[in-house]
Each structure stands twice: as C-alpha cells, then as structure tokens.
Motif scaffolding. Structure first.
Motif, PDB file in Angstrom:
ATOM      1  N   THR A   1      25.574  25.464  37.892  1.00 58.02           N
ATOM      2  CA  THR A   1      26.063  24.213  38.486  1.00 58.02           C
ATOM      3  C   THR A   1      27.460  24.396  39.072  1.00 58.02           C
ATOM      4  OG1 THR A   1      24.771  22.974  36.858  1.00 58.02           O
ATOM      5  CG2 THR A   1      26.472  21.774  38.053  1.00 58.02           C
ATOM      6  N   MET A   2      28.322  25.111  38.365  1.00 57.06           N
ATOM      7  CA  MET A   2      29.676  25.330  38.870  1.00 57.06           C
ATOM      8  C   MET A   2      29.665  26.178  40.148  1.00 57.06           C
ATOM      9  SD  MET A   2      31.759  23.620  37.029  1.00 57.06           S
ATOM     10  CE  MET A   2      30.442  22.431  37.118  1.00 57.06           C
ATOM     11  N   LEU A   3      28.856  27.214  40.175  1.00 54.46           N
ATOM     12  CA  LEU A   3      28.765  28.028  41.383  1.00 54.46           C
ATOM     13  C   LEU A   3      28.202  27.209  42.550  1.00 54.46           C
ATOM     14  CD1 LEU A   3      27.476  31.426  39.940  1.00 54.46           C
ATOM     15  CD2 LEU A   3      29.703  30.980  40.967  1.00 54.46           C
ATOM     16  N   TRP A   4      27.231  26.351  42.259  1.00 51.07           N
ATOM     17  CA  TRP A   4      26.621  25.524  43.301  1.00 51.07           C
ATOM     18  C   TRP A   4      27.621  24.494  43.826  1.00 51.07           C
ATOM     19  CZ3 TRP A   4      22.003  25.643  45.814  1.00 51.07           C
ATOM     20  CH2 TRP A   4      21.651  24.512  46.555  1.00 51.07           C
ATOM     21  N   SER A   5      28.434  23.956  42.935  1.00 56.22           N
ATOM     22  CA  SER A   5      29.357  22.877  43.322  1.00 56.22           C
ATOM     23  C   SER A   5      30.666  23.404  43.889  1.00 56.22           C
ATOM     24  CB  SER A   5      29.652  21.980  42.114  1.00 56.22           C
ATOM     25  OG  SER A   5      28.470  21.446  41.582  1.00 56.22           O
ATOM     26  N   LEU A   6      31.205  24.463  43.304  1.00 55.21           N
ATOM     27  CA  LEU A   6      32.537  24.930  43.705  1.00 55.21           C
ATOM     28  C   LEU A   6      32.508  26.194  44.552  1.00 55.21           C
ATOM     29  CD1 LEU A   6      34.410  24.331  40.321  1.00 55.21           C
ATOM     30  CD2 LEU A   6      34.236  22.805  42.297  1.00 55.21           C
ATOM     31  N   GLY A   7      31.364  26.805  44.680  1.00 56.90           N
ATOM     32  CA  GLY A   7      31.235  27.971  45.542  1.00 56.90           C
ATOM     33  C   GLY A   7      31.531  29.270  44.834  1.00 56.90           C
ATOM     34  N   ASN A   8      31.342  30.372  45.569  1.00 48.00           N
ATOM     35  CA  ASN A   8      31.547  31.715  45.040  1.00 48.00           C
ATOM     36  C   ASN A   8      33.042  31.981  44.891  1.00 48.00           C
ATOM     37  OD1 ASN A   8      31.524  34.372  44.378  1.00 48.00           O
ATOM     38  ND2 ASN A   8      30.516  35.104  46.234  1.00 48.00           N
ATOM     39  N   PRO A   9      33.537  32.281  43.667  1.00 53.09           N
ATOM     40  CA  PRO A   9      34.984  32.462  43.496  1.00 53.09           C
ATOM     41  C   PRO A   9      35.475  33.875  43.806  1.00 53.09           C
ATOM     42  CG  PRO A   9      33.907  32.596  41.375  1.00 53.09           C
ATOM     43  CD  PRO A   9      32.821  32.353  42.384  1.00 53.09           C
ATOM     44  N   PHE A  10      34.591  34.832  43.967  1.00 48.90           N
ATOM     45  CA  PHE A  10      35.031  36.225  44.082  1.00 48.90           C
ATOM     46  C   PHE A  10      35.818  36.495  45.367  1.00 48.90           C
ATOM     47  CE2 PHE A  10      31.663  36.440  40.927  1.00 48.90           C
ATOM     48  CZ  PHE A  10      32.235  37.256  39.972  1.00 48.90           C
ATOM     49  N   PRO A  11      35.416  36.001  46.542  1.00 49.40           N
ATOM     50  CA  PRO A  11      36.248  36.249  47.744  1.00 49.40           C
ATOM     51  C   PRO A  11      37.661  35.700  47.606  1.00 49.40           C
ATOM     52  CG  PRO A  11      34.050  35.496  48.352  1.00 49.40           C
ATOM     53  CD  PRO A  11      34.155  35.329  46.874  1.00 49.40           C
ATOM     54  N   GLN A  12      37.777  34.488  47.039  1.00 49.01           N
ATOM     55  CA  GLN A  12      39.112  33.918  46.875  1.00 49.01           C
ATOM     56  C   GLN A  12      39.932  34.719  45.868  1.00 49.01           C
ATOM     57  OE1 GLN A  12      39.277  29.530  46.577  1.00 49.01           O
ATOM     58  NE2 GLN A  12      37.028  29.580  46.712  1.00 49.01           N
ATOM     59  N   ALA A  13      39.292  35.176  44.802  1.00 45.18           N
ATOM     60  CA  ALA A  13      40.021  35.924  43.788  1.00 45.18           C
ATOM     61  C   ALA A  13      40.546  37.238  44.344  1.00 45.18           C
ATOM     62  CB  ALA A  13      39.113  36.187  42.579  1.00 45.18           C
ATOM     63  N   GLN A  14      39.776  37.878  45.224  1.00 44.19           N
ATOM     64  CA  GLN A  14      40.231  39.153  45.789  1.00 44.19           C
ATOM     65  C   GLN A  14      41.447  38.976  46.698  1.00 44.19           C
ATOM     66  OE1 GLN A  14      36.664  40.565  47.653  1.00 44.19           O
ATOM     67  NE2 GLN A  14      35.919  41.602  45.810  1.00 44.19           N
TER      68      GLN A  14
ATOM     69  N   ARG B   1      43.809  36.740  46.122  1.00 45.49           N
ATOM     70  CA  ARG B   1      44.937  36.236  45.337  1.00 45.49           C
ATOM     71  C   ARG B   1      45.507  37.380  44.507  1.00 45.49           C
ATOM     72  NH1 ARG B   1      44.015  30.546  44.470  1.00 45.49           N
ATOM     73  NH2 ARG B   1      45.721  30.572  42.929  1.00 45.49           N
ATOM     74  N   PRO B   2      46.765  37.737  44.713  1.00 48.93           N
ATOM     75  CA  PRO B   2      47.334  38.893  44.002  1.00 48.93           C
ATOM     76  C   PRO B   2      47.276  38.748  42.487  1.00 48.93           C
ATOM     77  CG  PRO B   2      48.766  38.195  45.801  1.00 48.93           C
ATOM     78  CD  PRO B   2      47.713  37.149  45.681  1.00 48.93           C
ATOM     79  N   GLU B   3      47.460  37.503  41.990  1.00 43.97           N
ATOM     80  CA  GLU B   3      47.465  37.353  40.534  1.00 43.97           C
ATOM     81  C   GLU B   3      46.065  37.415  39.928  1.00 43.97           C
ATOM     82  OE1 GLU B   3      47.159  33.158  42.232  1.00 43.97           O
ATOM     83  OE2 GLU B   3      48.008  35.112  42.752  1.00 43.97           O
ATOM     84  N   LEU B   4      45.005  37.257  40.772  1.00 46.67           N
ATOM     85  CA  LEU B   4      43.637  37.291  40.268  1.00 46.67           C
ATOM     86  C   LEU B   4      42.926  38.603  40.549  1.00 46.67           C
ATOM     87  CD1 LEU B   4      42.328  33.707  41.173  1.00 46.67           C
ATOM     88  CD2 LEU B   4      43.396  34.497  39.063  1.00 46.67           C
ATOM     89  N   ALA B   5      43.363  39.334  41.558  1.00 49.61           N
ATOM     90  CA  ALA B   5      42.675  40.574  41.921  1.00 49.61           C
ATOM     91  C   ALA B   5      42.601  41.567  40.767  1.00 49.61           C
ATOM     92  CB  ALA B   5      43.362  41.209  43.132  1.00 49.61           C
ATOM     93  N   PRO B   6      43.644  41.717  39.905  1.00 52.50           N
ATOM     94  CA  PRO B   6      43.534  42.679  38.794  1.00 52.50           C
ATOM     95  C   PRO B   6      42.414  42.355  37.808  1.00 52.50           C
ATOM     96  CG  PRO B   6      45.837  42.108  39.178  1.00 52.50           C
ATOM     97  CD  PRO B   6      45.022  41.185  40.027  1.00 52.50           C
ATOM     98  N   LEU B   7      41.989  41.077  37.757  1.00 55.05           N
ATOM     99  CA  LEU B   7      40.914  40.722  36.831  1.00 55.05           C
ATOM    100  C   LEU B   7      39.594  41.358  37.210  1.00 55.05           C
ATOM    101  CD1 LEU B   7      41.629  36.908  36.332  1.00 55.05           C
ATOM    102  CD2 LEU B   7      42.426  38.822  34.944  1.00 55.05           C
TER     103      LEU B   7
END
Length: 849
Positions: A201-214, A216-222
């Motif tokens: 449901t979260m992926l359907w509602s909020l979309g794929n988070p991986f492109p945005q995370a890549q 974002r410098p603070e999220l890319a290390p995750l």
C-alpha cells in the motif's frame, strides 16, 4: 486514533487468539499437527524486532538488518544433519531445552542451573523489547504522552495467563500443546500478511523510494554494502550471531523440538521458513526509505505505524495488530520455555529437598508470571534507553554463549564438564561486562563512568583498546572467543571423568515412582512401554520420562530411590546369561505343566465322552425298547388274528405306522448326534430360509392335526449361506418339542434383525420349570419323556452354523435362534455361544447353555 478503539481492537485480537488456541485443542488438532503449522510456528523467530525494529535499523544503518535473517537461512542448510540428530536425542531422553542436553552430556550439577539462570537474565531484554513495542505503538497511535508502560503491564499479565492456560496443563513429558502451536502459526500468518499489505500500500500510494534515495546524499549510503574491515566484520558477526540465536533460543528449541510431532515435517520447514523470512523482509528497506523521505523527524522504529497513518487509520490499525501478533507469539512461547527451565533446573531440586515436588506444576505457572514481571521491570529500568534492535541483539549474544559447550558436546567426545563450565562462566561474565551492564549504565541505573572502565584497555565497549566496532559486535566477538577458548583449552588439559554406572531396577517399582510423581496415567503408559525391557533399559526410560517433567538433575535423584547400581559389563553378561538359562528352564517347566494340564483335561473329556456314550446307549436302548415292543405286539396280533374286523385291522396298522415313525425319529436323532461328535463341517449354500421354514411346517402338519394344535406363521423373505439340512433339522426338533407341550397353538416366526436371521418358535404350553431352565440345552435332559437329545442337537447345530440359541422369558415356551447372513466363521462342533443382543432380560446361562 481513539485509545478506546485501540484497546477494543487489541482485546478482540487477543480474544481471537484464544479461540484459535481452543480450536487447536479440539477440532483443529489435525491442522495443528500438520507440517505447515510446524513450519509457520518456527516463524516465532520473527518478533516485534522484525516488524518494527528492522525498519528502524534499516532507516539508520541500511541493509545491516539482513544478516539477522541470513544466519537462520544458512543454518537451515545443515538442518537435516543437526536437527535430525537433536530430535533423536530429544525423543530418546525427553529433552525440553539445551540446558537438559548440557546435563545429559556432561552430568555436571552446575551446568544446567547455570545455563537456566543465565538464559532467564539474558532474555529479559528480548522480552522487554516486545512489551516496549506494544506500548510504544499504542501510545503513538493514540496520541497519548503517558510513559511507555501505559499498556505494557496489562498486556504482560494477559499473555502470562495465555501461556499458563495453553502451556502448563500437566507435567506429562509427552504432552504436546496443539492449541499453542496453532495460535503461533496463526500469528505468523497475521504478521506476514499485515506487513506485506502495509508495504504494498505504501509503495502504491507514495511511489518507489529508491530513485529519490539515490539522489539524496544522506540516504545513498543506506543502499551501499558495508565498507571497511569493521563493516564486513559486523556483517559476518551478525550472520553468525543470528544463526546461533536461531539454534539456541529457548522458544526456537521449544517449537522445533519439543512441539515436533513428526520428524518428516523437517524437509518442508527447511525451505518454507527461509521463504517466509524472505517475504517478511521485502518491505523493510522500502518502508525505511519512505519514512526517511516523508517523515524525517519521526522515530524510525515507528515508521511501520506512522506511514500507514498518513494514508488510512484503518491501515495503521492493521499494522498495529501485526506488530502485536509479532510480539505476543514470542512472549507466550519464550515465557513458557523459560518457565520450564526455571522449574526443571532451579526449583525442582529445592522442592525435592523440602518434599514439595507435587507443587511443581503450580511453581511452573508462577514462573511464567515471574518471567513476565521481570521483563516488565527491565523494560521500566532500561528499555526506554535502547532502540528495539539493540535490546534484541543483547539477548542474542547471551543465548550464543550456549553454543561452544553444546555444539562441541554434540560432535566432539573430548569436551569435558570442566571445559564446558569454564567456557560458560567466562562467556557469561564477559557478556555482562560488555553488554548487559553498559545497558544499565546508559539507562542511569549505573554510573556513567562505568562505560569508561577501570583502565583504557578494559573499557566495556573497547577491550584491549579496540575501536571502530559497534558495541554488539564487540561484545559478541569478545565473549564468544573467550567462551570457545576456555572450553577447548580446559577440555584439552582435563580428563573425562569416569562415567557413572548405569542404574537398574524393577519395572513395577519404576512405574510406581512415575505414578507418584507424574500421576497414574503416566505410570500406566510407562508400564505398557517398559514391559519386556531389561533393568538398565527400564531405568533409563524412567529417567527420561522424569527428566522431561521435573528436570534431569531431580530425575536422577528420584531414580536413586527405586534403582540400584547395575553390575559391571562382564558381570552383567554372566548374570544375564544365567538369567536367560533360568528363563529357559522356567519356560520348559511351564510348557511341561501346560502339557500335563492338557493331558489331564483330555483325559477328563474322554471320561465324560465315555460316560455320555454309556448314557446315550442306555437312553437309546430304553427309548427303542418301547416302540419295538409295541411294533412286535401289534405284528403278533395281526398275525394271530387274520380274521379281525377291517376297522380294527386299520386301527392296529395305524398304531404300527405311528410306532415306526417314532423309531425313525429316534434313529435320525442318534445319527445327527453321531455326525456332530465326528465334527463334520456344514455344507454351506445359498438358502431360502422362508421356503425352508414353510417346508418344516408342512412336515409337522400331520402331527399338529393329530394333536389338534393350530399352526401359525409370520415369515419374512430372508436368504443366507447355510446348511439347508441342518437348519431343517433344527426347525423340526424345535417344532416337535413345541407340539409335544402346546395346548392350542404353535407359532413360527422369521425376521431379519441386526445382520442376522432370527427364528422364534412359540407355544402356549406350561413352560419350562424355573429350576430346569439352566439345563434345558444339556444332553439327556428330558422333562416330558424322550431321549433329551432334541434341544441339545438344536443348540449344537445352531452354534456350528455360527448362530446362537436361547430360551426366552415369558408365558408358555419360546425358543429363539439366529443364523448369520454373512458367514465369517464356522465351528462344526459348536462355535459361538452367548446372549442374543435382541433378547433383553435373558440370563447368560439361558442365552447359550
């Protein structure tokens, strides 16, 4: 969200859990004992740590949550070898925990209690984690700002009650808790489906988070793998740690070993459980990234609840129930497993000393409550200072301290009790110094200066000056290394103690001991299983039964009262050889005595037959003499008076025919008796019983007309495989007997009843005297003249055809007999006898003399 709605939902879910457990105890028992229920029950490994804590760890440290699930998956590669051997040992010795195995392997009085006490203390953080997860989730969704203990206390009490009701019904070591297993399997499905639904449901509602995370410098290390030696060491350590925890957690031992009903369930669990872990971890990283993107200021451990709350309160409520299911399953099984450890290794020796072992079941129930209260206390003291995963990992390291002594003891005979004890003491001490006490220091219950240590080289979180490792990895590697080194080193420099002599005893005395301790049912079950076993084998079996209920140390002490030391092997072989010779002589003597009894009985039977022959000859001679005398006298009259009037001549000829018919019947009865004595088998063939009955009535009709008796009939159409001539003989004997005594009527009935053909011959005569009824079917018992063979022959013929014959109560005389409609057994000499089920009130002696 309304607190009352959350409380109502929580109460309804826990009530549903009760219903599922009750289903497992009743109609759903087969489902609870199936391979899928077993595989799903292993998912008690996935707790609130998995449901909430993994997302929190992934949001701060990336994919480092994965090793916690890779470890069990790799362990399952060796599942058939390791677990199959463990199951074999557990079934043979009624093991309920790894502490039982340590005592069984090393016979050291301190190992079991030390392991039990250490596991209780070491797992308190893990239990507190579950209470924290439930309380934290409730307060977050309700919007309250009360302390975290808001709903933790009543939840702990409720789960303790659940574990008591469905896990501690009795001390029987063979007991399986089907209701508990089904409830745990149900909760495994609930948390999996809830977690997957929230993720999708979260992926359907909020979309794929991986492109945005890549981007974002603070999220890319995750999204990157671990870097440097420390990162890889942390990954390898967590994989090893989680694998050992999966093997040695008391709840995992309980569901995988104690509750296993069939070793054939292992292959399915070996692939189904890793698949479960894969599925439940799929939403972890997406939810962690979505939480960092959309709720940057929120507690990462609460992303699983906060994200659905942004979309739909109903979805958030489902996530809450999923987290509750993950926590409650673990708490119930872990508290039950720890209560067994406490009662078997800590309490039962004390209760035995004070002669209060009968109250052990009560103390086991109180131990569940005690464990829950201690977990709640730890949660209040230190739980609020740690993230969920951190609390769980402290417990994982504690459980891993059992690994060296257990695994080496399982596969290496050189491990000594001294080595196992030294390793366990050393590892426990270092775990407390590097992990447990620092947790209390961070919570404010110890001075902060404790974290600095008495010397730079002795810092609890940096021994020997090590730096760069997280506290859990550091504490795990340090404690396990010291544990393994001490176990191996001390074992190499100490000798194995000479094994204690086996115990031996009488099966009856051992069964009496089990009756006193475990109850009469266990005593009888043991007696049935131990019959035929030798003394040492029976003693070992009794010890295993006791160990599963009261602990191995107490079982050993109890066994001293009912056993003695077995002699050395060489002497035992001589004794057993002498015993075998004695048994052979006794068997030979018993066979001779049996043969003597058989010969004696055969002699008595021959005497009885000889007497019966004499009686028969006397009776037949007497019976033949009367009609022969009449025939001779009538013949002489006819010869001497040829000029007799025609009417007188006809009367004498009729009398002559009557006496000749009487002679014929006597000869027929004697011949029938002779055939029965010869044991000739019946000639079975499909027979129309109604037609046969009508033929018998036709044959006796002249006699009935002569006597003025009315013949009645009530015949159903019945067919059966039987001997036509013998059945006709039976009917004629009974009808002649009835016509001899009847006043006005004789009635013949034929009915189909209970898979048999039922004949009844009824007359309105005076009936059989009460004192004569028991002997009515005996030979040569005549109460109105005749040979006394008619009813005896009828009885023997009926029994030879597989039927029964009896004399009913009531007015007049009623003889009834049955014939089977399907023949399964024939006995030409008189087979089955007994009371007819359709003849109420007939005494047994009349039902088949």
């Amino acid at each position: 969200m309304s607190p009352s709605l959350l409380l109502t939902s929580l109460a309804l879910y826990l009530g549903l859990l009760f219903l599922v457990a009750l289903l497992g105890e009743g109609r759903g028992k087969a489902l609870a004992q199936g391979p899928w229920a077993y595989a799903l029950s292993l998912a008690v490994y996935a707790t609130a740590w998995t449901f909430m804590g993994s997302v929190g760890r992934a949001a701060t440290e990336g994919a480092t949550f994965l090793p916690i699930y890779l470890g069990p998956t790799l362990v399952l590669l060796f599942w058939p070898l390791l677990h199959g051997r463990l199951l074999q040992l557990a079934r043979a010795h009624r093991l309920t925990s790894w502490a039982d195995f340590l005592f069984l392997r090393y016979r050291h009085p301190l190992l079991g209690p030390l392991a039990a006490a250490f596991l209780v203390v070491g797992l308190l953080p893990y239990l507190a984690l579950q209470l924290k997860a439930i309380a934290q989730a409730f307060l977050f969704l309700s919007g309250e700002k009360e302390p975290l203990a808001d709903v933790a206390f009543p939840t702990a009490l409720f789960l303790a009650l659940f574990a008591i009701l469905f896990g501690t019904r009795r001390l029987d070591p063979s007991e399986r808790h089907q209701g508990l297993v089904l409830a745990v399997a149900f909760e495994s499905l609930v948390k999996l489906l809830a977690f997957l639904l929230v993720g999708v449901t979260m992926l359907w509602s909020l979309g794929n988070p991986f492109p945005q995370a890549q981007s974002r410098p603070e999220l890319a290390p995750l999204l990157l793998p671990p870097e440097g030696l420390a990162g890889y060491l942390a990954w390898v350590s967590l994989i090893l740690l989680s694998g050992l925890a999966f093997l040695f957690l008391p709840r995992q031992f309980h569901v995988s070993v104690v509750e296993n009903v069939d070793p054939k369930h292992l292959p399915l669990a070996a692939w189904a459980f890793p698949l479960y872990l894969l599925l439940i971890n799929l939403p972890v990283l997406p939810l962690a990234l979505l939480g960092r993107l959309h709720l940057p200021g929120e507690n990462p451990d609460l992303y699983v609840l906060a994200l659905p709350l942004e979309i739909s309160p109903l979805l958030a409520l489902l996530a809450f129930l999923g987290g509750v299911s993950a926590a409650t399953a673990m708490v119930v099984v872990e508290s039950l497993a720890l209560s067994i450890l406490i009662s078997n290794h800590l309490l039962s020796p004390l209760l035995l000393r004070y002669r209060a072992l009968g109250s052990l079941l009560l103390w086991r129930r109180l131990a569940i409550l005690l464990v829950m209260l201690l977990a709640y206390l730890y949660f209040r003291l230190a739980g609020e200072a740690y993230a969920l995963v951190g609390m769980g990992l402290i417990s994982f390291v504690a459980v891993a301290q059992l690994a060296p002594a257990s695994l080496l003891g399982l596969f290496w005979k050189g491990t000594t009790p001294q080595g196992a004890l030294a390793g366990l003491l050393g590892g426990t001490a270092l775990w407390a110094y590097t992990l447990f006490l620092p947790a209390l220091a961070r919570s404010g219950w110890l001075p902060k200066g404790f974290l600095e240590g008495p010397h730079p080289l002795l810092r609890p979180e940096g021994l020997l000056g090590l730096s760069g490792l997280d506290p859990v990895t550091h504490g795990f590697l340090a404690s396990l290394t010291l544990n393994l080194a001490l176990t191996l080193g001390v074992s190499l420099f100490t000798r194995q103690e000479a094994p204690s002599r086996d115990r031996t005893g009488e099966v009856e005395e051992l069964a009496a001991l089990l009756r006193r301790v475990l109850g009469p049912e266990a005593g009888e079950a043991f007696l049935e299983q131990a019959t035929g076993l030798r003394g040492p084998e029976a003693a070992a079996l009794a010890e295993a039964w006791l160990a599963g209920s009261v602990g191995p140390a107490t079982a050993r002490l109890l066994l001293l009262s009912a056993t003695r030391e077995a002699p050395p092997q060489a002497l035992r072989e001589e004794v057993e050889a002498a015993a075998r010779e004695s048994r052979a002589l006794r068997t030979y003597a018993e066979a001779l005595e049996a043969a003597r009894k058989e010969l004696s009985e055969a002699y008595e039977r021959l005497k009885a037959l000889d007497q019966a022959k004499d009686e028969l000859l006397a009776a037949v001679s007497h019976e033949l003499k009367t009609p022969l005398t009449s025939v001779r006298a009538l013949a002489e009259i006819l010869e001497a008076h040829p000029d007799l009037p025609e009417e007188e001549r006809r009367r004498f000829i009729a009398l002559l025919a009557k006496e000749a018919a009487r002679l014929s019947r006597l000869v027929d009865q004697v011949l029938a008796y002779t055939r029965l004595q010869a044991g000739l088998p019946p000639a079975l063939a499909p027979t129309d019983l109604k037609g046969l009955a009508e033929e018998a009535l036709a044959l006796v009709k002249p006699l009935s007309l002569e006597r003025g008796v009315n013949m009645e009939e009530a015949l159903e159409a019945v067919h059966a495989p039987t001997d036509r001539d013998r059945v006709l003989q039976i009917l004629l004997n009974l009808l002649h007997n009835a016509l001899r005594h009847a006043r006005r009527r004789v009635r013949l009935e034929l009915h189909r009843r209970n898979g048999e053909a039922l004949f009844r011959v009824v007359d309105d005569g005076p009936g059989v005297p009460e004192e004569a009824r028991p002997r009515v079917f005996e030979p040569f018992q005549s109460f109105s003249g005749g040979t006394g063979l008619g009813l005896f022959l009828a009885r023997r013929l009926v029994e030879g055809l597989g039927g029964r014959i009896w004399l009913e109560n009531g007015n007049g005389t009623t003889f009834a007999f049955t014939l089977p409609l399907e023949v399964s057994h024939e006995d030409p000499g008189g087979g089955r006898r007994g009371e007819h089920p359709g003849a109420p009130g007939v005494p047994p002696e009349e039902g088949g003399a």
